[in-house]
Design an enzyme around this catalytic site. Structure first.
Site, short mmCIF file in Angstrom:
data_model
loop_
_atom_site.label_atom_id
_atom_site.label_comp_id
_atom_site.label_asym_id
_atom_site.label_seq_id
_atom_site.Cartn_x
_atom_site.Cartn_y
_atom_site.Cartn_z
N THR A 285 0.84 -1.20 0.00
CA THR A 285 0.00 0.00 0.00
C THR A 285 0.87 1.25 0.00
O THR A 285 2.04 1.20 0.40
CB THR A 285 -0.93 0.03 1.23
OG1 THR A 285 -1.85 1.13 1.11
CG2 THR A 285 -0.18 0.17 2.54
N ARG A 286 0.27 2.34 -0.46
CA ARG A 286 0.91 3.65 -0.30
C ARG A 286 0.08 4.52 0.64
O ARG A 286 0.32 5.71 0.76
CB ARG A 286 1.07 4.35 -1.67
CG ARG A 286 2.08 3.69 -2.55
CD ARG A 286 2.58 4.58 -3.69
NE ARG A 286 3.79 4.02 -4.21
CZ ARG A 286 3.84 3.00 -5.05
NH1 ARG A 286 2.73 2.46 -5.49
NH2 ARG A 286 5.00 2.53 -5.46
N ASP B 197 -7.32 -5.02 1.54
CA ASP B 197 -8.41 -4.36 0.85
C ASP B 197 -9.56 -4.24 1.84
O ASP B 197 -9.89 -5.21 2.52
CB ASP B 197 -8.85 -5.08 -0.42
CG ASP B 197 -9.58 -4.11 -1.34
OD1 ASP B 197 -8.98 -3.11 -1.75
OD2 ASP B 197 -10.78 -4.32 -1.62
N SER B 198 -10.10 -3.05 1.93
CA SER B 198 -11.07 -2.81 3.00
C SER B 198 -12.08 -1.75 2.58
O SER B 198 -11.88 -1.05 1.58
CB SER B 198 -10.32 -2.34 4.26
OG SER B 198 -9.36 -1.37 3.93
N PHE C 70 -8.64 7.96 9.28
CA PHE C 70 -8.70 8.34 7.87
C PHE C 70 -10.04 7.91 7.28
O PHE C 70 -10.87 7.31 7.96
CB PHE C 70 -7.52 7.73 7.09
CG PHE C 70 -7.60 6.23 6.91
CD1 PHE C 70 -7.26 5.38 7.96
CD2 PHE C 70 -8.01 5.67 5.71
CE1 PHE C 70 -7.33 4.00 7.81
CE2 PHE C 70 -8.07 4.28 5.54
CZ PHE C 70 -7.73 3.46 6.61
N TYR D 117 -13.51 7.05 6.19
CA TYR D 117 -14.86 7.21 6.74
C TYR D 117 -14.88 7.21 8.28
O TYR D 117 -15.96 7.16 8.88
CB TYR D 117 -15.78 6.11 6.21
CG TYR D 117 -15.97 6.13 4.69
CD1 TYR D 117 -16.96 6.91 4.11
CD2 TYR D 117 -15.15 5.38 3.86
CE1 TYR D 117 -17.14 6.94 2.73
CE2 TYR D 117 -15.31 5.40 2.47
CZ TYR D 117 -16.29 6.18 1.91
OH TYR D 117 -16.46 6.20 0.55
N LYS E 63 -9.18 2.30 18.47
CA LYS E 63 -9.53 1.83 17.12
C LYS E 63 -8.68 0.61 16.76
O LYS E 63 -9.18 -0.39 16.25
CB LYS E 63 -9.34 2.93 16.07
CG LYS E 63 -9.66 2.40 14.66
CD LYS E 63 -9.40 3.35 13.53
CE LYS E 63 -9.67 2.62 12.20
NZ LYS E 63 -9.28 3.35 11.01
N HIS F 66 -11.74 -3.67 12.23
CA HIS F 66 -11.72 -4.71 11.21
C HIS F 66 -10.28 -5.10 10.86
O HIS F 66 -9.94 -6.26 10.73
CB HIS F 66 -12.45 -4.20 9.97
CG HIS F 66 -12.02 -2.83 9.49
ND1 HIS F 66 -11.81 -1.76 10.34
CD2 HIS F 66 -11.71 -2.36 8.25
CE1 HIS F 66 -11.43 -0.71 9.67
NE2 HIS F 66 -11.36 -1.04 8.39
P1 IMP Z 1 -8.60 0.38 -0.60
O1 IMP Z 1 -8.58 -0.78 0.37
O2 IMP Z 1 -7.26 0.96 -0.83
O3 IMP Z 1 -9.37 0.07 -1.82
O4 IMP Z 1 -9.38 1.58 0.08
C1 IMP Z 1 -10.26 1.36 1.08
C2 IMP Z 1 -11.06 2.61 1.36
O5 IMP Z 1 -12.05 2.23 2.32
C3 IMP Z 1 -10.24 3.71 2.01
O6 IMP Z 1 -9.78 4.63 1.09
C4 IMP Z 1 -11.25 4.32 2.97
O7 IMP Z 1 -12.04 5.24 2.29
C5 IMP Z 1 -12.11 3.14 3.36
N1 IMP Z 1 -11.58 2.50 4.58
C6 IMP Z 1 -10.98 1.29 4.72
N2 IMP Z 1 -10.61 1.07 5.98
C7 IMP Z 1 -10.95 2.19 6.66
C8 IMP Z 1 -10.79 2.57 8.02
O8 IMP Z 1 -10.21 1.87 8.88
N3 IMP Z 1 -11.28 3.77 8.33
C9 IMP Z 1 -11.92 4.59 7.45
N4 IMP Z 1 -12.07 4.30 6.17
C10 IMP Z 1 -11.59 3.09 5.77
#
Ligand code: IMP
Length: 200
Positions: free
Chosen positions: A7-8, A68-69, A153, A155, A176, A181
């Site tokens: 990740t970046r 991925d989250s 960060f 949401y 947190k 998660h």
């Molecule tokens: P990706 O996993 O890089 O596709 O991005 C996941 C996106 O889900 C992030 O840019 C956030 O907008 C959101 N996200 C994932 N995990 C969190 C968290 O722990 N807190 C708040 N937003 C999250």
């Protein structure tokens, strides 16, 4: 042990680092500008985590972990889900993504459960282009009426985990990182790490 997180996103790296604790040295892709952005074309968190872990582990030695989250809101049929990062367009800010989500939730009626939501995280571990394992973590909660707090960060300012009145962005980082998660998924991974290292 040296682990590479594909990740970046400095927030994700920091959280994963804190959850792992001092026993592991976590590095992300900051030192690897030669690795290009990986298109998240999967239909699920698991598919996207695997895509990222495979692509990066083809380029870098050792165990690579990809996260991925995203956020799933019941009243929105599970949206934004895998599209959490792109929910209001690729160049939108967090403020714009949150504003869009709050307005969509407000328009879904007055049922008390319309704010039920959860964060989901899937971690994929890969080496030399092969996925060794995946781990999932979930934290249930609800969407706040308005953004509150400045930690974290994405949401975080609108997510209230079950059992708390504060949003993730109001709670101390340690809280947190104990209940999130990501914390659940990292702990599952941590438990399997000795086996994964032996097999790899
Ligand atoms: P990706 O996993 O890089 O596709 O991005 C996941 C996106 O889900 C992030 O840019 C956030 O907008 C959101 N996200 C994932 N995990 C969190 C968290 O722990 N807190 C708040 N937003 C999250």
């Amino acid at each position: 042990m040296q682990l590479i997180v594909a990740t970046r996103n400095a927030h994700k790296t920091r959280e994963i680092e804190q959850i792992f604790g001092s026993a592991s040295a976590v590095r992300d892709l900051t030192a690897h500008p030669e690795i290009s952005e990986i298109t998240e074309s999967g239909m699920s968190f698991e598919e996207n985590a695997k895509l990222k872990a495979i692509a990066v582990s083809r380029k870098l030695p050792g165990l690579v972990i990809a996260d991925d989250s995203g956020l799933e809101v019941d009243a929105l049929g599970g949206a934004p889900g895998v599209r959490s990062a792109r929910y209001a367009g690729v160049n939108a800010s967090n403020t714009e993504r949150i504003a869009k989500l709050l307005s969509r939730v407000a328009n879904t009626g007055t049922k008390s459960d319309r704010r039920r939501a959860r964060f989901r995280c899937v971690l994929a571990v890969a080496r030399d282009g092969h996925v060794l394992a995946t781990f999932e973590g979930v934290v249930d909660g609800k969407i706040a009426e308005r953004p509150r707090g400045s930690h974290g960060f994405g949401y975080d300012p609108i997510f209230i985990p079950d059992g708390f009145k504060e949003t993730f962005a109001e709670l101390p980082e340690e809280v947190k990182n104990n209940i999130s998660h990501r914390a659940e998924a990292v702990r599952k991974l941590q438990a399997e790490l000795p086996t994964l290292c032996r097999e790899a």
